[in-house]
Write an enzyme that holds these catalytic residues in place. Structure first.
Site, short mmCIF file in Angstrom:
data_model
loop_
_atom_site.label_atom_id
_atom_site.label_comp_id
_atom_site.label_asym_id
_atom_site.label_seq_id
_atom_site.Cartn_x
_atom_site.Cartn_y
_atom_site.Cartn_z
N ARG A 259 27.40 12.52 -10.56
CA ARG A 259 26.49 11.56 -11.19
C ARG A 259 25.03 12.00 -11.04
O ARG A 259 24.71 12.83 -10.20
CB ARG A 259 26.60 10.20 -10.48
N ASP B 242 1.47 3.87 1.50
CA ASP B 242 1.16 4.60 0.25
C ASP B 242 0.35 5.87 0.49
O ASP B 242 0.28 6.73 -0.37
CB ASP B 242 0.39 3.69 -0.72
N ASP C 241 -6.76 -0.54 1.48
CA ASP C 241 -8.02 -0.56 0.73
C ASP C 241 -8.58 -1.97 0.53
O ASP C 241 -9.78 -2.19 0.70
CB ASP C 241 -7.83 0.14 -0.63
N ARG D 189 8.91 -0.35 4.30
CA ARG D 189 7.82 -0.95 5.08
C ARG D 189 8.29 -1.46 6.45
O ARG D 189 7.47 -1.74 7.33
CB ARG D 189 7.22 -2.12 4.30
O1 F6P Z 1 0.81 -1.08 -0.57
C1 F6P Z 1 2.06 -1.12 0.04
C2 F6P Z 1 3.13 -1.59 -0.91
O2 F6P Z 1 4.37 -1.58 -0.23
C3 F6P Z 1 3.23 -0.80 -2.22
O3 F6P Z 1 3.85 0.45 -2.06
C4 F6P Z 1 3.96 -1.77 -3.09
O4 F6P Z 1 3.69 -1.54 -4.45
C5 F6P Z 1 3.41 -3.11 -2.65
O5 F6P Z 1 2.87 -2.92 -1.33
C6 F6P Z 1 4.42 -4.23 -2.60
O6 F6P Z 1 3.77 -5.43 -2.32
P1 F6P Z 1 4.55 -6.77 -1.89
O7 F6P Z 1 4.93 -6.63 -0.45
O8 F6P Z 1 3.57 -7.84 -2.11
O9 F6P Z 1 5.76 -6.86 -2.77
#
Ligand code: F6P
Length: 361
Positions: A175, A140, A116, A288
């Site tokens: 757990r 996301d 975005d 990621r």
């Molecule tokens: O928007 C992708 C994302 O991985 C989110 O899920 C997370 O909150 C954020 O980016 C983390 O950002 P950074 O890589 O700056 O820690």
């Protein structure tokens, strides 16, 4: 007549960026005979004119590689660009400089791959007269103008595998295992991976939770002879009338809030209320990284090809998008600024509830 394309990847990375770049460069160079210029590190490269002139071999062998060969950045907004002079930081509008660089290269259309934030700047460049086509990226899956962003399904795979692994150790030790996943202000990763992994409780930003109800559902499982539970918590989940859990405020970033830590908070409360030993795993950036799954490789390729087709047809100011099973395009003007969240009464939440998942509501 398009002859030369520019391309860049902006914002937080995700699996599939290289697959899009490959599709863009191959389609542009092989099918249409265009030249392609790639800018490094998101808008930073566009402002500082840091670029690479692609040769077709540059994108060979990258379909299955995580990350982006161009680099990315989630701190550089060209309209509010951070400039440091003698230790003093100023934020300067460098969008004219970026436009100048694009024009100096004779670029007919910029293909901008991002979430975005990146696509909002793409929309603003489009308003300034740049020919732009956007490609929606983010794990996301929170962009409203597409059913699915590329990168999301691979993140779901990673989170599902983590839940599968937590299941066996949770069972052995009787757990509660908490898995905190990303997603920012949307619960798509938590909900989708939670259903896929058979989680017992899923906490998402769209449904504020009551920790007592969460504890009750775990105790109820114990009564039924199930001595372990799996709880998936989205980083943006919060208690009824509660606050978001923020791990860091990064003032140098256009989007300064970094979420994180709600898993630990939930774990401490569950342990106190149930007396059951509780452990936390924060999945973090593992979601990621790494190879895109086959779904994301195909979606990224479809998006990349479609972006070049649109450029070839002279259709600019658009973002490629998936609607149903069709790759189409929507105006960038409508594609940014609206967060796509999980509908609390939608089908996905309802089917999860039907199979006994608790949401703490
Ligand atoms: O928007 C992708 C994302 O991985 C989110 O899920 C997370 O909150 C954020 O980016 C983390 O950002 P950074 O890589 O700056 O820690």
């Amino acid at each position: 007549m398009v002859r030369r394309l520019g391309v860049m990847t902006g914002g937080g990375d995700c699996p599939g960026l290289n697959a899009v770049l490959r599709a863009v460069v191959k389609t542009a160079m092989v099918k249409y005979g265009y030249e392609v210029i790639g800018f490094r590190d998101g808008y930073r490269g566009l402002v500082l004119n840091d670029y690479v002139h692609f040769k077709s071999g540059d994108v060979s062998g990258i379909l299955d590689k995580g990350g982006t060969i161009l680099g990315s950045s989630n701190r550089d907004n060209p309209f509010k660009f951070r400039v440091e002079n003698n230790g003093k930081v100023n934020y300067v509008d460098m969008s004219d400089k970026a436009m100048e660089n694009v024009n100096a290269h004779g670029i007919d259309c910029m293909i901008i791959i991002g979430g975005d934030g990146t696509l909002t700047s793409a929309r603003d460049f489009s308003r300034k007269g740049m020919n732009v086509i956007g490609v929606p990226k983010t794990i996301d899956n929170d962009l409203s103008a597409t059913d699915t962003t590329f990168g999301f399904m691979t993140a779901v795979d990673t989170a599902t595998e983590a839940i599968d692994k937590l299941h066996s150790t949770a069972e052995s030790h009787h757990r509660v295992m908490i898995l905190e996943v990303m997603g920012r202000y949307a619960g798509w990763i938590a909900l989708t991976a939670g259903i896929a992994g058979g989680a017992d409780v899923i906490l998402i930003p769209e449904i504020e939770y009551d920790i007592k109800k969460v504890a009750d559902s775990i105790l109820q499982r114990k009564v039924e002879g199930k001595h372990f539970s799996i709880v998936v918590v989205a980083e943006g989940a919060k208690e009824i009338k509660g606050e978001l859990t923020v791990s860091k405020v990064d003032e140098s970033s256009p989007d300064p809030i970094r979420l994180g830590g709600v898993g630990n908070k939930v774990a401490a409360e569950i342990e106190k209320l149930t007396g059951i030993e509780t452990r936390v795993t924060v999945l973090g950036h593992l979601q990621r990284g790494g190879r895109p799954n086959p779904y994301d490789r195909v979606l990224s390729t479809r998006y990349g090809v479609k972006a070049v087709e649109l450029a070839n047809e002279g259709k600019f100011g658009l973002m490629v998008s998936l609607r149903g099973n069709e790759v189409t395009a929507e105006p960038l003007e409508d594609a940014v600024g609206t967060l796509k969240q999980v509908p609390p009464d939608g089908e996905m939440v309802c089917i999860a509830k039907s199979v006994g998942v608790g949401f703490g509501d």
